[in-house]
Scaffold this active site. Structure first.
Site, PDB file in Angstrom:
ATOM      1  N   GLY A   1      34.236 -16.180  -1.553  1.00 30.71           N
ATOM      2  CA  GLY A   1      35.072 -15.006  -1.798  1.00 30.71           C
ATOM      3  C   GLY A   1      35.448 -14.890  -3.266  1.00 30.71           C
TER       4      GLY A   1
ATOM      5  N   GLU B   1       8.539 -18.042 -17.730  1.00 31.13           N
ATOM      6  CA  GLU B   1       7.304 -18.715 -17.292  1.00 31.13           C
ATOM      7  C   GLU B   1       6.613 -17.949 -16.155  1.00 31.13           C
ATOM      8  OE1 GLU B   1       7.245 -22.922 -17.414  1.00 31.13           O
ATOM      9  OE2 GLU B   1       8.798 -22.980 -18.936  1.00 31.13           O
TER      10      GLU B   1
ATOM     11  N   GLU C   1       7.083 -10.649 -10.609  1.00 34.20           N
ATOM     12  CA  GLU C   1       6.005  -9.654 -10.449  1.00 34.20           C
ATOM     13  C   GLU C   1       4.663 -10.234 -10.898  1.00 34.20           C
ATOM     14  OE1 GLU C   1       8.960  -9.039 -12.034  1.00 34.20           O
ATOM     15  OE2 GLU C   1       9.835  -8.030 -10.292  1.00 34.20           O
TER      16      GLU C   1
ATOM     17  N   ARG D   1      38.600 -23.188   4.545  1.00 34.99           N
ATOM     18  CA  ARG D   1      39.182 -21.875   4.250  1.00 34.99           C
ATOM     19  C   ARG D   1      39.506 -21.143   5.552  1.00 34.99           C
ATOM     20  NH1 ARG D   1      42.209 -19.052   0.842  1.00 34.99           N
ATOM     21  NH2 ARG D   1      41.829 -16.818   1.061  1.00 34.99           N
TER      22      ARG D   1
ATOM     23  N   GLY E   1       6.716  -7.393 -28.541  1.00 30.91           N
ATOM     24  CA  GLY E   1       5.805  -6.459 -27.877  1.00 30.91           C
ATOM     25  C   GLY E   1       4.841  -7.116 -26.898  1.00 30.91           C
TER      26      GLY E   1
HETATM   27  C1  LIG Z   1      16.073 -17.514 -21.704  1.00 29.33           C
HETATM   28  C2  LIG Z   1      14.610 -17.316 -21.953  1.00 29.33           C
HETATM   29  C3  LIG Z   1      13.860 -18.376 -22.435  1.00 29.33           C
HETATM   30  C4  LIG Z   1      12.490 -18.181 -22.719  1.00 29.33           C
HETATM   31  N1  LIG Z   1      11.779 -19.211 -23.308  1.00 29.33           N
HETATM   32  C5  LIG Z   1      10.543 -18.944 -23.815  1.00 29.33           C
HETATM   33  C6  LIG Z   1       9.851 -19.921 -24.617  1.00 29.33           C
HETATM   34  O1  LIG Z   1      10.336 -21.045 -24.822  1.00 29.33           O
HETATM   35  N2  LIG Z   1       8.662 -19.584 -25.165  1.00 29.33           N
HETATM   36  C7  LIG Z   1       8.078 -18.364 -24.960  1.00 29.33           C
HETATM   37  O2  LIG Z   1       6.996 -18.127 -25.498  1.00 29.33           O
HETATM   38  N3  LIG Z   1       8.693 -17.419 -24.188  1.00 29.33           N
HETATM   39  C8  LIG Z   1       9.912 -17.679 -23.622  1.00 29.33           C
HETATM   40  N4  LIG Z   1      10.563 -16.720 -22.874  1.00 29.33           N
HETATM   41  C9  LIG Z   1       9.923 -15.441 -22.652  1.00 29.33           C
HETATM   42  C10 LIG Z   1       9.556 -15.166 -21.209  1.00 29.33           C
HETATM   43  O3  LIG Z   1       8.458 -15.949 -20.836  1.00 29.33           O
HETATM   44  C11 LIG Z   1       9.309 -13.644 -21.074  1.00 29.33           C
HETATM   45  O4  LIG Z   1      10.580 -13.020 -21.172  1.00 29.33           O
HETATM   46  C12 LIG Z   1       8.632 -13.287 -19.771  1.00 29.33           C
HETATM   47  O5  LIG Z   1       7.306 -13.743 -19.766  1.00 29.33           O
HETATM   48  C13 LIG Z   1       8.626 -11.760 -19.524  1.00 29.33           C
HETATM   49  O6  LIG Z   1       8.200 -11.069 -20.646  1.00 29.33           O
HETATM   50  P1  LIG Z   1       9.069  -9.836 -21.201  1.00 29.33           P
HETATM   51  O7  LIG Z   1      10.467 -10.305 -21.354  1.00 29.33           O
HETATM   52  O8  LIG Z   1       8.395  -9.310 -22.412  1.00 29.33           O
HETATM   53  O9  LIG Z   1       9.047  -8.778 -20.060  1.00 29.33           O
HETATM   54  P2  LIG Z   1       7.868  -7.713 -19.830  1.00 29.33           P
HETATM   55  O10 LIG Z   1       6.561  -8.392 -19.838  1.00 29.33           O
HETATM   56  O11 LIG Z   1       8.084  -6.574 -20.751  1.00 29.33           O
HETATM   57  O12 LIG Z   1       8.201  -7.253 -18.362  1.00 29.33           O
HETATM   58  C14 LIG Z   1       9.200  -6.280 -18.034  1.00 29.33           C
HETATM   59  C15 LIG Z   1       9.115  -6.020 -16.549  1.00 29.33           C
HETATM   60  O13 LIG Z   1       7.827  -5.476 -16.222  1.00 29.33           O
HETATM   61  C16 LIG Z   1       7.187  -6.317 -15.277  1.00 29.33           C
HETATM   62  N5  LIG Z   1       5.746  -6.341 -15.548  1.00 29.33           N
HETATM   63  C17 LIG Z   1       5.130  -6.604 -16.715  1.00 29.33           C
HETATM   64  N6  LIG Z   1       3.808  -6.554 -16.575  1.00 29.33           N
HETATM   65  C18 LIG Z   1       3.571  -6.269 -15.273  1.00 29.33           C
HETATM   66  C19 LIG Z   1       2.404  -6.109 -14.480  1.00 29.33           C
HETATM   67  N7  LIG Z   1       1.178  -6.249 -14.996  1.00 29.33           N
HETATM   68  N8  LIG Z   1       2.536  -5.843 -13.164  1.00 29.33           N
HETATM   69  C20 LIG Z   1       3.772  -5.695 -12.612  1.00 29.33           C
HETATM   70  N9  LIG Z   1       4.919  -5.842 -13.309  1.00 29.33           N
HETATM   71  C21 LIG Z   1       4.811  -6.134 -14.617  1.00 29.33           C
HETATM   72  C22 LIG Z   1       7.824  -7.678 -15.432  1.00 29.33           C
HETATM   73  O14 LIG Z   1       7.671  -8.474 -14.261  1.00 29.33           O
HETATM   74  C23 LIG Z   1       9.274  -7.299 -15.719  1.00 29.33           C
HETATM   75  O15 LIG Z   1       9.916  -6.994 -14.510  1.00 29.33           O
HETATM   76  C24 LIG Z   1      11.884 -16.916 -22.493  1.00 29.33           C
HETATM   77  C25 LIG Z   1      12.655 -15.878 -21.951  1.00 29.33           C
HETATM   78  C26 LIG Z   1      13.997 -16.050 -21.694  1.00 29.33           C
HETATM   79  C27 LIG Z   1      14.788 -14.879 -21.151  1.00 29.33           C
END
Ligand SMILES: Cc1cc2nc3c(=O)[nH]c(=O)nc-3n(C[C@H](O)[C@H](O)[C@H](O)COP(=O)(O)OP(=O)(O)OC[C@H]3O[C@@H](n4cnc5c(N)ncnc54)[C@H](O)[C@@H]3O)c2cc1C
Length: 384
Positions: free
Chosen positions: A334, A358, A362, A263, A132
């Site tokens: 292609g 990271e 956005e 190609r 969440g």
């Molecule tokens: C392969 C992978 C490795 C990862 N490794 C780690 C790790 O080692 N440790 C760790 O703690 N986390 C890790 N993460 C988590 C990662 O940092 C989060 O997925 C990322 O910060 C986005 O959070 P969310 O997935 O909850 O997306 P959300 O925050 O739910 O965002 C969903 C969408 O809404 C947009 N959004 C959200 N808030 C806003 C806003 N205020 N304004 C405009 N747009 C917004 C986002 O840009 C996105 O497009 C990892 C993720 C992946 C996929």
């Protein structure tokens, strides 16, 4: 303004390039075969041997202080080295590094966590994201409650890189009534991990904490100051993400140029067509722009300046650039680009992550815009 590297810096760059070409790139076919067969991309013993070999040439602890045996090459060289390593898709990094926030530990914590991580004897993972709370990291729900000399942690983390392999986690939990706090928690204290399959070849993990008891001395930094540590961890690597992507994009662009020259279509090589030439030209322009934005962010870090704004710009630009370049490179190849005969589709899936983790695109845009609107960053001042 001097864009040149010193003789020593050039030597380091060239040595890394030749190490990558001679030792790492030959493993690429095996990595592709392993991943297609559902095996780990690269045997951990092979990585260990390669790291030992690199260590003999001085490539160990690139960013680690000399007092811990590292090479302490600094942010600019670290970025340049990441660009070189990014030229291969083999998941390799030099050994001898540890998470920056582990240096904030007590002497005892350094002995138990920092030094074994530098030495490659222990593996860490960093856990702030929850089901969440991703971008909204201040909204974490994992709780730590005091019970005698211990803290009891309950909650769930998700998408944790290295979470399946790590033997300790730097986990962020709300310690009532102090606020977000970082705890060093060994796996044998009781947290569980579950791998999460992703479109990339390596998967993060979900971590579950159910009444995990952690001694008071395992708090990293200060009670209630966990958020600052989390931002330090995330902030340090921000310019390294585009750095690695620059190497990948440059290598792929080279592949696209080579392919376009051989190609043939409709009587001539596709390199003769302006449609293809523009994709090549646009890609190089974007790669070069990303390179200098990344090096500028690294330079700010090396000068001890506030690098947050520059790093956000470099990360956003580099992540978008890499995705645009890999898409064009796939297009130039292609149908072949879409096959698993070539590594392009693999890069295509892997690089997509850069726009998410990271700090999503956005969130970077939000940071950049807010800095400007609030006057934390100014327009148009070169060198400040
Ligand atoms: C392969 C992978 C490795 C990862 N490794 C780690 C790790 O080692 N440790 C760790 O703690 N986390 C890790 N993460 C988590 C990662 O940092 C989060 O997925 C990322 O910060 C986005 O959070 P969310 O997935 O909850 O997306 P959300 O925050 O739910 O965002 C969903 C969408 O809404 C947009 N959004 C959200 N808030 C806003 C806003 N205020 N304004 C405009 N747009 C917004 C986002 O840009 C996105 O497009 C990892 C993720 C992946 C996929």
């Amino acid at each position: 303004m001097d864009f040149s590297l010193s003789t020593e810096e050039r030597q380091i760059r060239d040595t890394v390039r030749s190490f990558v070409e001679k030792e790492i790139m030959p493993l690429e076919p095996e990595v592709l075969r392993n991943e297609r067969a559902g095996r780990p991309a690269i045997d951990p013993d092979v990585v260990r041997d390669l790291r030992a070999k690199a260590r003999k040439s001085g490539f160990w602890g690139i960013n680690t202080p000399e007092e811990y045996g590292g090479a302490a090459l600094g942010p600019i060289m670290s970025a340049i080295i990441a660009m070189e390593i990014g030229r291969t898709f083999v998941p390799f990094s030099f050994g001898g590094s540890a998470d920056n926030i582990l240096y904030a530990g007590t002497d005892e914590q350094k002995q138990r966590y920092l030094i074994p991580t530098i030495e490659g004897e222990r593996r860490s993972c960093f856990a702030i994201t929850e089901p969440g709370a991703g971008s909204d990291a201040r909204n974490i729900r994992t709780r730590a409650t005091r019970d005698g000399g211990e803290w009891v942690i309950n909650g769930e983390k998700t998408f944790i890189t290295g979470g399946s392999e790590a033997d300790f986690v730097m986990v962020f939990a709300v310690a009532e009534p102090y606020g977000a706090t970082c705890f060093l928690v060994d796996r044998d204290m009781g947290w569980k991990s579950e791998p999460i399959p992703t479109m990339g070849e390596w998967g993060p993990a979900a971590l579950v904490f159910q009444d995990v008891r952690v001694p008071e001395e395992n708090i990293l930094g200060e009670l209630g100051k966990g958020f600052d540590l989390a931002m330090q961890w995330i902030g340090q690597g921000r310019y390294m993400i585009p750095a690695r992507a620059i190497g990948s994009a440059e290598r792929m662009l080279g592949m696209a140029i080579d392919y376009a020259k051989i190609r043939k279509s409709m009587g001539q090589t596709i390199s003769e067509y302006q449609a293809i030439q523009w994709m090549i030209a646009d890609s190089q322009v974007e790669i070069e722009a990303a390179k200098w934005l990344t090096l500028y962010a690294a330079w700010r870090v090396s000068e001890g300046m506030d690098a947050r704004h520059a790093s956000s710009i470099a990360k956003l630009n580099g992540a978008v650039m890499a995705n645009q370049v890999v898409d064009r490179v796939l297009q130039i190849h292609g149908g072949m680009g879409y096959t698993k005969e070539l590594p392009i589709e693999r890069w295509y899936r892997e690089l997509r992550l850069l726009r998410i983790f990271e700090g999503t695109d956005e969130i970077q845009r939000r940071t950049i815009a807010r800095n400007l609107i609030k006057g934390h960053a100014r327009l148009g001042l070169i060198g400040e």
